[in-house]
Scaffold this motif. Structure first.
Motif, PDB file in Angstrom:
ATOM      1  N   GLU A 172       0.846  -1.203   0.000  1.00  0.00           N
ATOM      2  CA  GLU A 172       0.000   0.000   0.000  1.00  0.00           C
ATOM      3  C   GLU A 172       0.879   1.250   0.000  1.00  0.00           C
ATOM      4  OE1 GLU A 172      -3.751  -0.085   2.583  1.00  0.00           O
ATOM      5  OE2 GLU A 172      -2.709  -1.929   3.150  1.00  0.00           O
ATOM      6  N   ASP A 173       0.369   2.298  -0.654  1.00  0.00           N
ATOM      7  CA  ASP A 173       1.126   3.552  -0.663  1.00  0.00           C
ATOM      8  C   ASP A 173       1.144   4.139   0.745  1.00  0.00           C
ATOM      9  OD1 ASP A 173       1.348   3.182  -3.334  1.00  0.00           O
ATOM     10  OD2 ASP A 173      -0.174   4.659  -3.911  1.00  0.00           O
ATOM     11  N   ILE A 174       2.330   4.509   1.199  1.00  0.00           N
ATOM     12  CA  ILE A 174       2.370   5.154   2.511  1.00  0.00           C
ATOM     13  C   ILE A 174       2.834   6.622   2.384  1.00  0.00           C
ATOM     14  CG2 ILE A 174       2.594   3.155   4.075  1.00  0.00           C
ATOM     15  CD1 ILE A 174       5.694   4.816   3.403  1.00  0.00           C
ATOM     16  N   ALA A 175       3.288   6.993   1.212  1.00  0.00           N
ATOM     17  CA  ALA A 175       3.668   8.401   1.025  1.00  0.00           C
ATOM     18  C   ALA A 175       3.675   8.750  -0.452  1.00  0.00           C
ATOM     19  CB  ALA A 175       5.057   8.650   1.615  1.00  0.00           C
ATOM     20  N   GLU A 176       3.564  10.062  -0.710  1.00  0.00           N
ATOM     21  CA  GLU A 176       3.789  10.550  -2.067  1.00  0.00           C
ATOM     22  C   GLU A 176       4.869  11.607  -1.980  1.00  0.00           C
ATOM     23  OE1 GLU A 176      -0.368  10.524  -4.482  1.00  0.00           O
ATOM     24  OE2 GLU A 176      -0.320  11.754  -2.679  1.00  0.00           O
ATOM     25  N   ILE A 177       5.808  11.505  -2.918  1.00  0.00           N
ATOM     26  CA  ILE A 177       6.911  12.467  -2.915  1.00  0.00           C
ATOM     27  C   ILE A 177       6.925  13.171  -4.260  1.00  0.00           C
ATOM     28  CG2 ILE A 177       9.430  12.661  -2.846  1.00  0.00           C
ATOM     29  CD1 ILE A 177       9.367  10.397  -0.775  1.00  0.00           C
ATOM     30  N   GLU A 178       7.004  14.504  -4.181  1.00  0.00           N
ATOM     31  CA  GLU A 178       6.929  15.281  -5.411  1.00  0.00           C
ATOM     32  C   GLU A 178       8.282  15.905  -5.727  1.00  0.00           C
ATOM     33  OE1 GLU A 178       4.145  18.537  -5.240  1.00  0.00           O
ATOM     34  OE2 GLU A 178       4.169  18.750  -7.428  1.00  0.00           O
ATOM     35  N   ALA A 179       8.700  15.739  -6.963  1.00  0.00           N
ATOM     36  CA  ALA A 179       9.921  16.408  -7.417  1.00  0.00           C
ATOM     37  C   ALA A 179       9.714  16.825  -8.864  1.00  0.00           C
ATOM     38  CB  ALA A 179      11.113  15.457  -7.296  1.00  0.00           C
ATOM     39  N   ASP A 180      10.075  18.033  -9.193  1.00  0.00           N
ATOM     40  CA  ASP A 180       9.933  18.576 -10.553  1.00  0.00           C
ATOM     41  C   ASP A 180       8.533  18.361 -11.112  1.00  0.00           C
ATOM     42  OD1 ASP A 180      12.623  19.160 -10.388  1.00  0.00           O
ATOM     43  OD2 ASP A 180      13.201  17.191 -11.173  1.00  0.00           O
ATOM     44  N   GLY A 181       7.540  18.624 -10.294  1.00  0.00           N
ATOM     45  CA  GLY A 181       6.160  18.513 -10.756  1.00  0.00           C
ATOM     46  C   GLY A 181       5.653  17.089 -10.898  1.00  0.00           C
ATOM     47  N   GLU A 182       6.529  16.125 -10.613  1.00  0.00           N
ATOM     48  CA  GLU A 182       6.102  14.734 -10.752  1.00  0.00           C
ATOM     49  C   GLU A 182       5.898  14.125  -9.360  1.00  0.00           C
ATOM     50  OE1 GLU A 182       7.677  10.638 -12.693  1.00  0.00           O
ATOM     51  OE2 GLU A 182       8.879  12.441 -13.073  1.00  0.00           O
ATOM     52  N   VAL A 183       4.798  13.419  -9.204  1.00  0.00           N
ATOM     53  CA  VAL A 183       4.511  12.831  -7.892  1.00  0.00           C
ATOM     54  C   VAL A 183       4.734  11.320  -7.957  1.00  0.00           C
ATOM     55  CG1 VAL A 183       2.750  12.468  -6.122  1.00  0.00           C
ATOM     56  CG2 VAL A 183       2.807  14.618  -7.414  1.00  0.00           C
ATOM     57  N   LYS A 184       5.521  10.823  -7.007  1.00  0.00           N
ATOM     58  CA  LYS A 184       5.765   9.378  -6.990  1.00  0.00           C
ATOM     59  C   LYS A 184       5.254   8.782  -5.684  1.00  0.00           C
ATOM     60  CE  LYS A 184       9.737   8.958  -9.998  1.00  0.00           C
ATOM     61  NZ  LYS A 184      11.150   9.296  -9.957  1.00  0.00           N
ATOM     62  N   ALA A 185       4.592   7.651  -5.801  1.00  0.00           N
ATOM     63  CA  ALA A 185       4.091   6.979  -4.595  1.00  0.00           C
ATOM     64  C   ALA A 185       5.195   6.095  -4.020  1.00  0.00           C
ATOM     65  CB  ALA A 185       2.881   6.146  -4.958  1.00  0.00           C
TER      66      ALA A 185
END
Ligand code: ADP
Length: 584
Positions: A172-185
């Motif tokens: 399960e996703d426990i976080a989302e991290i955003e860098a350069d406008g892109e969001v990664k789970a």
């Protein structure tokens, strides 16, 4: 596009497939109808040579080879701790439930339970700017291990969302991290290719000893935290007990034990004994902080090669969480033999004793992954992997290539000696053959934490032990009574060093662990006896009177004095030495 080739040749654990254009070196593949796990080890045009980690009997030319698009990797996350894996990280307990004692081929089992829910506690906050290695949250994985859920090494950015405290599976996703406008789970489960070492900021000097509570190792042949030691283990020399003592007592948080192609029954011993060992520090099972990786010799030879990489990658993963890891590999000789067999199948030019020319560099690459490091992440932590590699040279011949190349890399050698074991001298570490090249670098730790004259004391004891072997040659020629009395006093002292200090009973409740300050004081006491007895002999006291002093018995028993009573007891013994020698 899925790349699919066809088998054109099978040579034991090595197969050749064509139609593989576009595949990558070290890519993991599935071989044949049974989908055996393999790894591409050579690529030429559209022909790939593949090392298969499962038994290839019955596979036919013409069967399909499927590329998976990724390298041979391990799954890392809560659930790894306490597991018993095979060389390619399949949990042996579950395999056994599904396929019995003999592992069915191509069996697809999850390395880490994907359904189990873990209690996750967030540590980071939404809006935090994070980088690889930063802690997002924590999971109490076992009674002994607080598992840190880290930002994967290659990721950085701003935390956009973070799971609240609660139960989650590793997928399960426990976080989302955003860098350069892109969001990664981000999930708790990460994958990492086994042949690639996980990154760290820098290596730190090996100036802290890995305290093991074992006198021979700590006082004389210490391995530094992050260092590597080699240990040959002739059968019956006490290798298993030595390794278990290290697993139990070394001041490491986590133990990774790799059983690599040892004789099947020996490995069974490990598999049946280890899970029942108690952690002496907590009384809980030692498995709460142990990962076992087991490849017995009846598993395919190629899987042995993989188990070493699987083990060290898991060790690095816990190191990255800030832990000190002790990794034991038993035996690296079997691993090297697997390398030799694969190399032979590849028809490579053989080097010394048939081993491939890259034997030395492969061994070095493995030991190179040990070390005390500053971990990645904004709040860097100090953590380490110390490695104890067992070698089992055929016929005990230490000049063979695997042992020699290992000794060139490892700075510590614990020479277990079967003849000492025969005499019931345990641990059977031969004090004249063993060495540690860390003594200079860890001296500061002993001086600061134990005693200013630690080094002098240790060195004096060691040189007495060396003197003993010279004196013993003379004794063999002329008998003990022909020796000058002063030399006889030396021999009486070295007997104490051997029997009362070096010998340590792993099965005695008190003696099984000896704290560093107790080690130092025991040594000081024996050396005090040396000084006082020598003074007495020089005054004309007969050596026979010295040998008959009652305090000798007290010295013999000091190792059994519990830590709480030791400080006062040792003062009494020292006072008795001085008194009895001066009155003799
Ligand atoms: P190996 O694994 O080298 O074949 P083991 O470790 O099983 O040998 O040791 C053989 C036996 O030697 C053990 O069963 C035990 O009786 C004895 N032994 C080994 N090490 C110690 C030790 N440190 N203290 C007491 N006994 C020991």
């Amino acid at each position: 596009m899925i790349i699919e080739g066809k088998i054109i040749k099978i040579a034991g654990p090595v197969i050749v497939a064509d139609g593989m254009r576009g595949a990558q070196m070290l890519e993991m593949v599935r071989v044949g109808e049974q989908k055996l796990i393999g790894e591409i080890i050579e690529l030429e045009g559209d022909t790939a040579t593949i090392q298969v980690y499962e038994e290839t009997a019955g596979i036919q030319p013409g069967e399909v080879v499927e590329c998976t698009g990724g390298a041979l990797s391990v799954e890392l996350g809560p659930g790894v701790m306490s597991s018993i894996f095979d060389g390619i990280q399949r949990p042996l307990r579950i395999i056994r439930e599904e396929s019995g004692d003999f592992i069915a081929r191509g069996i697809d089992v999850e390395s880490v339970d994907k359904e189990k829910k873990w209690e996750f506690k967030p540590v980071a906050k939404v809006g935090d700017v994070v980088t690889g290695g930063d802690v997002l949250g924590e999971v109490q994985e076992t009674s002994a291990v607080l598992h840190k859920i880290l930002v994967p090494p290659t990721m950085e950015g701003t935390v956009k969302s973070l799971a609240s405290e609660g139960e989650y599976t590793v997928l399960e996703d426990i976080a989302e991290i955003e860098a350069d406008g892109e969001v990664k789970a981000v999930q708790m489960l990460q994958k990492w290719p086994v042949k690639k070492s996980r990154p760290y900021v820098r290596k730190l000097d090996p100036d802290i000893p890995l305290v093991t509570g074992q006198r021979a190792q700590d006082t004389f042949f210490s391995v530094a935290k992050g260092g590597a030691a080699a240990i040959p283990g002739p059968f019956g020399s006490g290798k298993t007990v030595t390794q278990q003592q290290l697993a139990k007592w070394a001041d490491a948080d986590i133990v990774v034990y790799i059983g690599c192609g040892e004789r099947g029954n020996e490995m069974t011993e490990v598999l049946t004994e280890f899970p029942y060992l108690d952690d002496p520090k907590t009384g809980n099972p030692l498995m709460d902080r142990t990962v076992l990786i087991a490849n017995t010799s009846n598993m395919p030879v190629a899987a042995r090669e993989a188990c070493v990489y699987t083990g060290i990658t898991i060790a690095e993963y816990y190191r990255d969480q800030g832990y000190d890891v002790a990794l034991m590999a038993d035996s690296t000789s079997r691993w090297a033999e697997a390398m030799r067999e694969i190399s032979g199948r590849l028809e490579e030019m053989p080097g010394e004793e048939g081993y491939p020319a890259y034997l030395a560099s492969r061994l070095a690459q493995f030991y190179e992954r040990a070390g005390r490091v500053e971990t990645i992440g904004s709040e860097s932590k100090e953590a380490s992997i110390s490695v104890v590699g067992a070698v089992s040279p055929p016929g005990g011949d230490l000049s063979e290539p695997v042992t020699q190349n290992t000794l060139r890399i490892c700075k510590v050698f614990w020479a277990l000696d079967a003849s000492l074991a025969d005499k019931r001298h345990f641990p059977s570490i031969d004090w004249l053959q063993s060495y540690s090249l860390y003594v200079d670098s860890i001296e500061g730790w002993w001086t600061e934490n134990i005693a200013a004259d630690w080094r002098e004391t240790r060195d004096q004891a060691m040189s007495l032990l060396q003197k003993e072997s010279e004196l013993q040659e003379i004794v063999q020629l002329v008998g003990p009574d022909a020796l000058p009395e002063a030399d006889q006093a030396t021999l009486e002292t070295t007997r104490m060093l051997r029997e009362d200090f070096l010998q340590q009973n792993a099965f005695d409740d008190v003696d099984t662990y000896c704290a560093p300050d107790k080690q130092y004081k025991m040594l000081k006491t024996i050396l005090l006896f040396y000084k006082e007895s020598l003074a007495a002999v020089n005054r004309g006291v007969s050596i026979h009177d010295i040998v008959a002093l009652p305090v000798k018995e007290e010295i013999g028993k000091m190792k059994y004095v519990p830590q709480e009573e030791f400080a006062s007891k040792i003062e009494e013994i020292q006072a008795a030495i001085t008194k009895q020698c001066s009155e003799a």
